[in-house]
Structure formats: C-alpha cells, structure tokens
Design an enzyme around this catalytic site. Structure first.
Site, PDB file in Angstrom:
ATOM      1  CG  ASP A   8      17.389  58.416  34.602  1.00  0.00           C
ATOM      2  OD1 ASP A   8      17.533  59.648  34.631  1.00  0.00           O
ATOM      3  OD2 ASP A   8      17.246  57.757  33.549  1.00  0.00           O
ATOM      4  CD  GLU A  39      19.662  63.608  35.690  1.00  0.00           C
ATOM      5  OE1 GLU A  39      20.205  64.695  35.514  1.00  0.00           O
ATOM      6  OE2 GLU A  39      18.433  63.450  35.662  1.00  0.00           O
ATOM      7  CG  ASN A  40      17.661  61.670  38.798  1.00  0.00           C
ATOM      8  OD1 ASN A  40      17.285  61.098  37.781  1.00  0.00           O
ATOM      9  ND2 ASN A  40      17.585  62.988  38.929  1.00  0.00           N
ATOM     10  CG  ASN A  67      17.659  67.277  33.735  1.00  0.00           C
ATOM     11  OD1 ASN A  67      17.753  66.068  33.546  1.00  0.00           O
ATOM     12  ND2 ASN A  67      16.689  67.799  34.475  1.00  0.00           N
ATOM     13  CG  HIS A  68      18.523  66.899  38.115  1.00  0.00           C
ATOM     14  ND1 HIS A  68      18.014  68.118  38.479  1.00  0.00           N
ATOM     15  CD2 HIS A  68      17.445  66.136  37.754  1.00  0.00           C
ATOM     16  CE1 HIS A  68      16.695  68.109  38.352  1.00  0.00           C
ATOM     17  NE2 HIS A  68      16.324  66.917  37.907  1.00  0.00           N
ATOM     18  CG  HIS A 148      19.353  62.686  30.785  1.00  0.00           C
ATOM     19  ND1 HIS A 148      19.223  61.549  31.556  1.00  0.00           N
ATOM     20  CD2 HIS A 148      18.801  63.690  31.517  1.00  0.00           C
ATOM     21  CE1 HIS A 148      18.643  61.848  32.700  1.00  0.00           C
ATOM     22  NE2 HIS A 148      18.368  63.144  32.696  1.00  0.00           N
ATOM     23  CG  HIS A 173      14.914  63.266  31.330  1.00  0.00           C
ATOM     24  ND1 HIS A 173      15.328  63.948  32.454  1.00  0.00           N
ATOM     25  CD2 HIS A 173      13.847  63.966  30.849  1.00  0.00           C
ATOM     26  CE1 HIS A 173      14.556  65.014  32.630  1.00  0.00           C
ATOM     27  NE2 HIS A 173      13.652  65.041  31.683  1.00  0.00           N
ATOM     28  CG  HIS A 175      12.947  58.761  36.226  1.00  0.00           C
ATOM     29  ND1 HIS A 175      13.050  59.126  37.560  1.00  0.00           N
ATOM     30  CD2 HIS A 175      14.008  59.339  35.610  1.00  0.00           C
ATOM     31  CE1 HIS A 175      14.122  59.885  37.731  1.00  0.00           C
ATOM     32  NE2 HIS A 175      14.707  60.037  36.556  1.00  0.00           N
TER      33      HIS A 175
END
Length: 261
Positions: A8, A39-40, A67-68, A148, A173, A175
C-alpha cells in the site's frame, strides 16, 4: 521472470519513495513487471488522475486497489480509460472498473486480479470465496491475486484454496509487512501482507499524535504523516514454466537501508 509487488502506497511520502527507489530496485533486481497497491496514494484515501499518471510515468505497470477505491470521486471521471488499474471483483456491483487484467510481459501473459476480504471489513463487500471461482479458469501464463484484507486467516485460506490455479496470492491492507513469505506446495507464492510504502514513523501512515489523541477518546482527525519514508514489497521470481521459485521481502526505511539484491 521477476515481478515486484509493492505494498500500500500512502500519501505524499509513499509517492516520494516510489520516485526515489523504484527505478533503482527495478534495475538492481532485474524486474520485468511492477504491481503496486495504490488505494491510499492520494492524501491517504483513494486515487486521483494526477497520481495515476505519476505512477505510470514512474514505471508501475499495474495498479490494484481496495476498500478506499472510490474515496476520491475523481476516479469515476477516468476509470474507463485507466488501462493499468484493477479494482476488487467483490465490490458492490453498481460500481465501475475492471476486476482482472492480462498484461503481455515479454511474451508472457500475466493476469492480475484484485479481491477484498470480508472478515473485520466493511459489510458492503461480498465474501471473496463466493466469487473467486469465476476468476480461476481464465487464460493466462501467470496469475497474481492481490487480496486486500484485514485477517491473515482469510488471506492464507484464499491462497490454499487457489493454489492449484494461480501462481501468487499477495496480501495488502494492514500496512505491516509480515514475515511469512513462502511458496505453498511449490505452487503459489504467498505473503500475508507486503507492507506499506509510506511514512515510517507513523501508525499505518497516519501522524502518531493524531492517532494517540483519538485512541485516548478525544476528538481528532487522522492526519497523514509527513516524516521519513519506507518502501515495502516483495520480489517474486518465476521459472520458464511460469512456476514461482522464490519470494523475497523488500523493506527500506531508517532502520533498513537500501541494499541491492
């Protein structure tokens, strides 16, 4: 063939680590294909067009999400033309995006599929085991899944379920890079979590003071940390039969200086 899978990427610091290290790692490890979970990437949640173009320029061949995925609504404006982007197949069906893609890498068909876990996750996402069979008999030489998810049990379970049909199941996910990389039954490369590429002195990329304040029960907004960075991921090597033969963690931060392979 060697594939670099980057955990991530979080915020400005994570993007800076890509700019500082991706070219060097790609050269030193003789990487043929780069996948990154992004995604982040935009201010800690989601992905905008500017940063999609940034990763493309820096040499990321495929980008996965989580999820983001749609936290930055701007993604809806360019998702149909984002031909390096893969989004979770078990997101709500009303949402757009391609769930699996094939990339031609020096004559080898590399498929990348994105899945979301459901254990301890938002209940909007369906169970990945209910849909994964739809993606296990497609055409490719090498199939890599980004799962994820929060729970290591769910990630390990998915890897064992898919081990006869795919060549890598790689977790994102949480991290936090795990130390359980392995080749399961000599068939599928696996790690519970590839880790985070972002602020090192942080809580999952967030400023420590803001996190501690909130954990103490006081009102505080999570802020993305801007201190020193880290780069985390794994390098997977495949033989000429497209079988994984090694998986190696890559971790660069204040306590782990960069050393070429």
């Amino acid at each position: 063939m060697k594939v670099l899978f980057i955990g991530d990427i979080v915020g400005n610091v994570g993007r800076q680590m890509i700019e500082d290290y991706l070219y060097r790692i790609r050269k030193d490890y003789q990487i043929d294909f780069v996948i990154a979970n992004v995604e982040n990437a935009t201010h800690g949640k989601g992905l905008n067009r500017k940063h999609y173009d940034f990763f493309t320029f820096e040499g990321v061949d495929c980008m996965t999400m989580g999820n983001h995925t749609f936290d930055k609504k701007e993604l809806l404006d360019f998702i149909d033309e984002a031909d390096r982007l893969v989004v979770p197949f078990n997101q709500p069906s009303i949402l757009p995006g391609v769930h699996t893609r094939v990339f031609n890498v020096k004559g080898t068909k590399v498929r990348v599929t994105n899945a979301l876990g459901c254990v301890f996750m938002d209940n909007r996402y369906s169970n990945p085991f209910d849909r994964i069979d739809d993606y296990l008999n497609l055409e490719q030489d090498i199939h890599i899944i980004d799962i994820h998810a929060e729970a290591t049990s769910e990630k390990i379970g998915l890897a064992y379920y898919c081990k006869d049909k795919v060549q890598a199941v790689l977790g994102t996910h949480t991290h936090v890079q795990t130390a359980d990389e392995r080749i399961i039954d000599k068939k599928v490369a696996f790690i519970s979590d590839a880790g985070m590429t972002g602020p090192y002195l942080s809580s999952l990329g967030c400023d420590l003071d803001s996190v501690i304040t909130r954990m103490r029960g006081l009102s505080s907004k999570f802020l993305i940390s801007e201190n020193s960075g880290q780069f985390a991921g794994v390098v997977i090597e495949f033989n000429d039969k497209h079988q994984p033969i090694s998986i190696e963690r890559v971790l660069i931060n204040d306590d782990h200086p960069y050393r070429a392979s």
